[in-house]
Design a protein around this motif. Structure first.
Motif, PDB file in Angstrom:
ATOM      1  N   ASP A  20       1.017   4.246  -2.825  1.00 22.32           N
ATOM      2  CA  ASP A  20       0.929   5.674  -2.513  1.00 22.32           C
ATOM      3  C   ASP A  20       2.138   6.430  -3.046  1.00 22.32           C
ATOM      4  O   ASP A  20       2.032   7.579  -3.488  1.00 22.32           O
ATOM      5  CB  ASP A  20       0.834   5.886  -0.992  1.00 22.32           C
ATOM      6  CG  ASP A  20      -0.569   5.658  -0.446  1.00 22.32           C
ATOM      7  OD1 ASP A  20      -1.543   5.837  -1.217  1.00 22.32           O
ATOM      8  OD2 ASP A  20      -0.702   5.293   0.731  1.00 22.32           O
ATOM      9  N   LYS A  42      -7.755   3.007  -3.084  1.00 24.12           N
ATOM     10  CA  LYS A  42      -7.123   4.277  -3.467  1.00 24.12           C
ATOM     11  C   LYS A  42      -7.769   4.823  -4.742  1.00 24.12           C
ATOM     12  O   LYS A  42      -7.993   6.036  -4.867  1.00 24.12           O
ATOM     13  CB  LYS A  42      -5.619   4.060  -3.655  1.00 24.12           C
ATOM     14  CG  LYS A  42      -4.825   5.341  -3.867  1.00 24.12           C
ATOM     15  CD  LYS A  42      -3.338   5.059  -3.824  1.00 24.12           C
ATOM     16  CE  LYS A  42      -2.533   6.308  -4.153  1.00 24.12           C
ATOM     17  NZ  LYS A  42      -2.760   7.401  -3.197  1.00 24.12           N
ATOM     18  N   GLY A  93      -3.907   4.287   0.607  1.00 22.86           N
ATOM     19  CA  GLY A  93      -3.272   3.017   0.265  1.00 22.86           C
ATOM     20  C   GLY A  93      -2.538   2.418   1.451  1.00 22.86           C
ATOM     21  O   GLY A  93      -2.624   1.207   1.708  1.00 22.86           O
ATOM     22  N   PRO A 110      -5.758  -2.351  -1.228  1.00 25.22           N
ATOM     23  CA  PRO A 110      -5.226  -0.982  -1.104  1.00 25.22           C
ATOM     24  C   PRO A 110      -5.303  -0.206  -2.416  1.00 25.22           C
ATOM     25  O   PRO A 110      -5.682   0.972  -2.427  1.00 25.22           O
ATOM     26  CB  PRO A 110      -3.766  -1.203  -0.678  1.00 25.22           C
ATOM     27  CG  PRO A 110      -3.759  -2.546  -0.037  1.00 25.22           C
ATOM     28  CD  PRO A 110      -4.778  -3.355  -0.783  1.00 25.22           C
ATOM     29  N   GLY A 111      -4.951  -0.866  -3.534  1.00 24.85           N
ATOM     30  CA  GLY A 111      -5.007  -0.181  -4.816  1.00 24.85           C
ATOM     31  C   GLY A 111      -6.421   0.196  -5.208  1.00 24.85           C
ATOM     32  O   GLY A 111      -6.689   1.319  -5.652  1.00 24.85           O
ATOM     33  N   LEU A 170      -0.640   4.758  -8.882  1.00 30.06           N
ATOM     34  CA  LEU A 170      -1.483   3.595  -9.132  1.00 30.06           C
ATOM     35  C   LEU A 170      -1.237   2.956 -10.495  1.00 30.06           C
ATOM     36  O   LEU A 170      -1.233   1.733 -10.621  1.00 30.06           O
ATOM     37  CB  LEU A 170      -2.961   3.998  -9.031  1.00 30.06           C
ATOM     38  CG  LEU A 170      -3.541   4.041  -7.626  1.00 30.06           C
ATOM     39  CD1 LEU A 170      -4.896   4.720  -7.643  1.00 30.06           C
ATOM     40  CD2 LEU A 170      -3.663   2.625  -7.076  1.00 30.06           C
ATOM     41  N   GLY A 199       0.816  -1.211   0.000  1.00 30.02           N
ATOM     42  CA  GLY A 199       0.000   0.000   0.000  1.00 30.02           C
ATOM     43  C   GLY A 199       0.846   1.255   0.000  1.00 30.02           C
ATOM     44  O   GLY A 199       0.543   2.228  -0.709  1.00 30.02           O
TER      45      GLY A 199
END
Length: 413
Positions: A69, A120, A357, A116-117, A73, A65
């Motif tokens: 960040d 985000k 993220g 996380p992606g 992405l 994550g």
């Protein structure tokens, strides 16, 4: 005048696709486990170590994550999706429990980018009022991946070999990476997004949660009670998903005596229930918001409702009718995703955009720690005590998670 297409919904379509492939890749082993274990002479305890290796790999989610960040992405997600595609393909050539464990560890590391992606992306592309629904949609992809795994494995075993299922999933995942690189960009630089949509996204963001120039500090995030308020409920909730994905197929074949054709017919149904939960949770939140309830409280109520519904899972091991057992597992999938998509979305409600993220990764670490512990306990003790006590524990954990969510989380000022 014709209303311009909302590009953000094509982006969520991409996310649904990658989550289908993410969870298809990780779910194939669970469905094929009885065949692989028999062919490779793998014991239940060794299978427990194989599933644990995946959880160890995915526990690096905070690092993943943070990297998303830090590097962005578009490239970051492509790198991790490409890696899990290749590792999935390599499963088709694996042998022995040690070989499977090594590949599962690598798969877990790469697939740790999924939540996380995706979260985000949701935080960047969607105004606050749409985030819950968008999160529910991409989480449907997670459930659909598990839905597709039993028919795919049944087809592979009956026509070729279980190895073919991994080759198919890995190949499609590589194709997705090319589509992602072609179409994804942030809203500010996307070639097809309209000025109207950009304004709609920007105007719908909460004040005080804008991205900062500085990279997120893990230490400062760990000192925030809101992080623990969403991480600890995830630690208690995620063992349910791991049980459905990794252990339910083995349970149905060993304890309920399903054959491969019955698995293809019935083993996907709990994940269909999970799909409905992905939509039900955000719908509950939207219903409560329309009645004046604060967004954070609405999410807590939705989580609590899911936790209450989860108590029905306690009876899975005790009912004599296999159809009733499947029905209760469907209830478990529905209840779990009702609460899971709710708490996952809260990282975007409570933290700045350049922290989402990392926060999602830390919460994912907590969730996968709970899943790892629970999976190791099943692998160690299920041959001695059976599955019944584990279903009872799953029925209780989310009630404790709901209590923690209400106690620890504070609304943004």
């Amino acid at each position: 005048m014709t209303r311009p297409m909302r590009i953000r919904w094509t982006i969520i379509g991409l996310l649904m696709g990658v989550m289908i492939l993410n969870y298809l890749s990780r779910s194939i082993l669970g469905v094929a486990a009885p065949t692989i274990m028999r062919e490779q002479d793998i014991s239940t305890q060794q299978y427990g170590w194989i599933t644990a290796a995946f959880q160890v790999g995915i526990m690096f989610q905070p690092l993943v994550g943070w990297l998303l960040d830090a590097i962005g992405l578009k490239i970051g997600f492509a790198i991790f999706a490409g890696l899990w595609s290749v590792v999935t393909l390599l499963h088709g050539f694996a042998s022995g429990w040690v070989g499977f464990a090594a590949l599962r560890g690598l798969l877990g590391l790469a697939e740790g980018a999924g939540h996380p992606g995706s979260m985000k992306v949701v935080s960047e592309w969607f105004p606050a009022r749409e985030r819950g629904f968008a999160g529910g949609l991409y989480n449907i992809g997670a459930s659909l991946g598990a839905v597709f795994a039993p028919p795919l494995v049944a087809w592979a075993i009956l026509t070729h070999s279980w190895r073919a299922a991994f080759l198919v999933a890995g190949g499609i995942s590589l194709a997705w990476v090319l589509l992602w690189l072609f179409w994804y960009s942030p809203p500010a630089s996307h070639r097809a997004v309209s000025a109207e949509e950009k304004a709609e996204i920007e105007d719908g963001q909460e004040t005080g949660l804008e991205a900062m120039a500085a990279k997120p500090s893990v230490g400062s995030l760990l000192r925030q009670r809101n992080l623990w308020g969403i991480a600890l409920p995830r630690m208690l909730a995620d063992p349910t998903w791991g049980t459905l994905s990794f252990w339910m197929p083995l349970y149905l074949m060993t304890a309920r005596h399903f054959d491969i054709k019955q698995m293809a017919l019935f083993a996907w149904l709990p994940f269909l229930g999970a799909d409905l939960g992905c939509l039900f949770g955000p719908s509950v939140v939207a219903f409560l918001q329309r009645r004046g309830i604060h967004l954070i409280d609405a999410r807590r109520y939705a989580f609590t409702l899911g936790a209450v519904l989860m108590t029905g899972v306690a009876a899975v091991g005790w009912v004599t009718d296999p159809v009733m057992a499947i029905a209760l597992l469907c209830l478990g999938g529905f209840a779990h995703q009702t609460l899971s998509v709710t708490v996952i979305t809260m990282s975007a409600d409570l933290f700045r955009k350049n922290e989402v993220g990392t926060v999602a990764g830390l919460a994912g670490l907590a969730g996968n720690t709970g899943l790892l512990i629970f999976s190791l306990l099943i692998g160690t003790f299920v041959d001695q005590v059976g599955y019944e006590p584990f279903f009872v524990v799953l029925a209780c954990l989310d009630l404790l998670g709901a209590a923690l969510l209400w106690t620890l989380v504070r609304k943004p000022s």
